[in-house]
Design an enzyme around this catalytic site. Structure first.
Site, mmCIF file in Angstrom:
data_model
loop_
_atom_site.group_PDB
_atom_site.id
_atom_site.type_symbol
_atom_site.label_atom_id
_atom_site.label_comp_id
_atom_site.label_asym_id
_atom_site.label_seq_id
_atom_site.Cartn_x
_atom_site.Cartn_y
_atom_site.Cartn_z
ATOM 1 N N LEU A 227 -0.342 -0.870 -1.323
ATOM 2 C CA LEU A 227 -0.292 -2.282 -0.955
ATOM 3 C C LEU A 227 -0.617 -2.389 0.530
ATOM 4 O O LEU A 227 0.208 -2.095 1.397
ATOM 5 C CB LEU A 227 1.091 -2.866 -1.257
ATOM 6 N N ASP A 228 -1.839 -2.801 0.814
ATOM 7 C CA ASP A 228 -2.343 -2.819 2.195
ATOM 8 C C ASP A 228 -1.737 -3.968 2.991
ATOM 9 O O ASP A 228 -1.661 -5.102 2.506
ATOM 10 C CB ASP A 228 -3.872 -2.956 2.164
ATOM 11 N N ALA A 229 -1.322 -3.666 4.232
ATOM 12 C CA ALA A 229 -0.834 -4.689 5.175
ATOM 13 C C ALA A 229 0.222 -5.583 4.553
ATOM 14 O O ALA A 229 0.308 -6.771 4.851
ATOM 15 C CB ALA A 229 -2.008 -5.518 5.700
ATOM 16 N N ILE A 230 1.055 -5.015 3.723
ATOM 17 C CA ILE A 230 1.960 -5.811 2.896
ATOM 18 C C ILE A 230 3.002 -6.566 3.717
ATOM 19 O O ILE A 230 3.476 -7.642 3.316
ATOM 20 C CB ILE A 230 2.652 -4.892 1.852
#
Length: 561
Positions: A227-230
């Site tokens: 989960l990128d830059a969550i």
């Protein structure tokens, strides 16, 4: 499924929860109806991850995913069980992290059939770039055209609103002006760049879209999902807009969804923040992320080797919380991004961080800066290959390799699942041509290769690449054969002197393994008594009082009773 309904109530207490819950239930059922490959439950010592781009290697007139599989099967398959395939979707900037269409494969790389073929060689980790989408995406273009369906997919903001409390990861404007098709001006929330438009999760339709994407990735073979830059997902004016309680609740919801749809799918949160905020994404140890990135590790190892002193690294490792059977750390030294500095603020004095940055700049590293609430700027990340970060430009290859392997001995022996970036595996140096070509500092560590040329370099026994590749292979394979390196095996930090980082791993049977890493460019003696087998070399040695280590030497010692 009741947990999902309860989470929806917490996030959207004024919405039609029954309808939302029913939509999610139906979408999960669709995924469960498909013939998914049986998934490994949890993890073990054999799980070592390769981080790479899908277009990392190329041949003339060949989709790059097919070329990557060729390279992987020939040279990497015996080392890595999992491949983190960085965003392979159509994109417009940031080397893939401004996604145009979440459900398509960039045609230059190949198609979903090529992804499927790769899942036959390794388990695959997909990126879910769920905080933002490309300004050229259909969703945002429909918004600009005034399509009411997409009206609330993005965050409009009056530029006069005080947003000074919002955490800024980069020294760029938070809001970007766009002109709608009817001529109206709108200021839109863009945390990372004007081409990366933040999604509005306060609109439940956006949540449903992103759950659909998440489950689509599982259907396409993703067994790990990053989960990128969550941390930036939920926005609330007057707050820092990072690590909001509703962000945590959405991650928990994602965990519930994947556990229901395909148990064994691993959720990993990418939060380049101080340690206490990072580990908060473990939730209660059973209800949020399965893994969190170990962001302090890259700068701490770099700092420790630069100073020839392990005190800061040892102090940090001593306070690492033990992980339960449902969680572990995702350990790494290098990635497609730079070496983040925020995670060691509070661990290392600021003046020492700044001094290290200046030293690295003198040796050719580049630096990205972030804007602080008071308007000043601070170094945010160092842009450099990890090999070059540890060394001076004038250092001989023999010394370069020793420092590099000492760092990776630490990576491969700490509790958690280790990940090795492709540039590290290839022994890559700074790519200044790439920086000149793109104008981006991060391109210094994102070089792409012609397959025949890189294979030739790796086979050249005199090359730095060959030396790194061969020696790194040895310790990766040694790690994979030793059950005491299970990600959840206990660790104790040993005090064997300030120049040495030493840990002991133990298991439930009280078997143990001692790892000693000399981080100094000088010999050191450590107090060790007993008979041990070095699991890297296979040699058995008896120590009656001391062990002598040469500069940057590391040993993995298993006691023989």
């Amino acid at each position: 499924m009741k947990k999902i309904k309860d989470r929806l109530t917490f996030i959207y207490n004024d919405q039609d929860i029954e309808l939302l819950w029913k939509n999610i239930e139906e979408r999960i059922a669709k995924t469960k109806s498909k013939s998914l490959r049986l998934r490994k439950q949890n993890w073990d010592e054999k799980d070592v991850v390769l981080i790479t781009y899908g277009d990392q290697f190329h041949e003339k007139d060949q989709p790059t995913l097919q070329t990557f599989k060729k390279m992987f099967d020939r040279h990497l398959k015996d080392k890595f069980e999992v491949v983190h395939l960085l965003p392979f979707y159509p994109y417009t900037s940031d080397d893939g992290f401004s996604v145009v269409d979440y459900k398509k494969v960039n045609p230059l790389l190949g198609d979903w059939g090529d992804i499927g073929d790769l899942t036959k060689s390794a388990r695959i980790m997909f990126d879910d770039v769920c905080n933002h989408i490309s300004s050229k995406s259909e969703w945002f273009q429909e918004y600009l055209q005034g399509n009411p369906e997409y009206q609330d997919y993005f965050i409009e903001m009056d530029p006069s609103v005080d947003l000074s409390a919002v955490t800024r990861p980069r020294a760029l404007p938070l809001l970007t002006k766009f002109i709608l098709a009817n001529g109206e001006e709108k200021y839109i929330w863009t945390t990372f760049s004007e081409d990366q438009i933040d999604l509005n999760f306060s609109n439940p339709e956006v949540l449903l879209e992103m759950i659909d994407v998440l489950l689509f990735y599982i259907e396409q073979g993703a067994e790990y999902i990053r989960l990128d830059a969550i941390g930036f997902m939920w926005k609330e004016i007057g707050t820092s807009c990072i690590h909001h309680e509703k962000t945590h609740e959405i991650v928990k919801l994602f965990r519930d969804v994947v556990d229901e749809a395909a148990k064994g799918t691993v959720i990993i949160t990418e939060t380049n923040v101080p340690h206490k905020d990072n580990v908060a994404y473990f939730g209660n140890g059973h209800d949020e992320a399965h893994m969190v990135y170990q962001f302090p590790l890259p700068p701490l190892v770099l700092y420790s080797i630069h100073n020839g002193n392990a005190n800061a690294l040892s102090d940090w490792a001593r306070q690492l919380p033990p992980t339960g059977s449902d969680t572990t750390f995702f350990n790494f030294l290098a990635s497609h991004d730079g070496i983040g500095l925020n995670p060691i603020r509070g661990l290392i004095p600021e003046e020492e961080i700044l001094a290290m940055v200046e030293e690295l700049k003198k040796e050719g590293a580049l630096v990205n800066y972030k804007k602080n609430p008071d308007g000043s700027e601070s170094p945010y990340e160092i842009n450099v290959t990890y090999l070059d970060s540890l060394n001076k430009q004038s250092d001989a290859d023999e010394l370069r390799v020793k420092r590099f392997l000492a760092a990776h001995s630490i990576l491969l022996t700490l509790p958690g699942v280790p990940a090795v970036y492709i540039q590290s595996m290839l022994g890559s140096k700074n790519d200044y041509d790439g920086v000149s070509r793109t104008g981006m500092n991060r391109s210094i560590n994102r070089q792409k290769y012609n397959l025949a040329e890189i294979e030739k370099e790796l086979m050249d026994t005199d090359s730095l690449r060959h030396k790194v590749f061969v020696e790194l292979t040895k310790i990766i394979k040694a790690r994979k054969t030793e059950s005491l390196f299970h990600p959840n095996a206990a660790m104790e930090v040993m005090d064997l002197g300030e120049k040495v980082f030493a840990i002991q791993r133990t298991d439930s049977k009280n078997e143990s393994l001692l790892v000693i890493n000399n981080l100094a460019n000088e010999p050191v003696d450590c107090d060790v008594i007993g008979t041990f087998i070095n699991i890297i070399t296979g040699e058995t040695t008896e120590f009656d009082r001391k062990i002598s280590l040469s500069p940057y030497q590391y040993v993995w010692l298993k006691p023989i009773n």
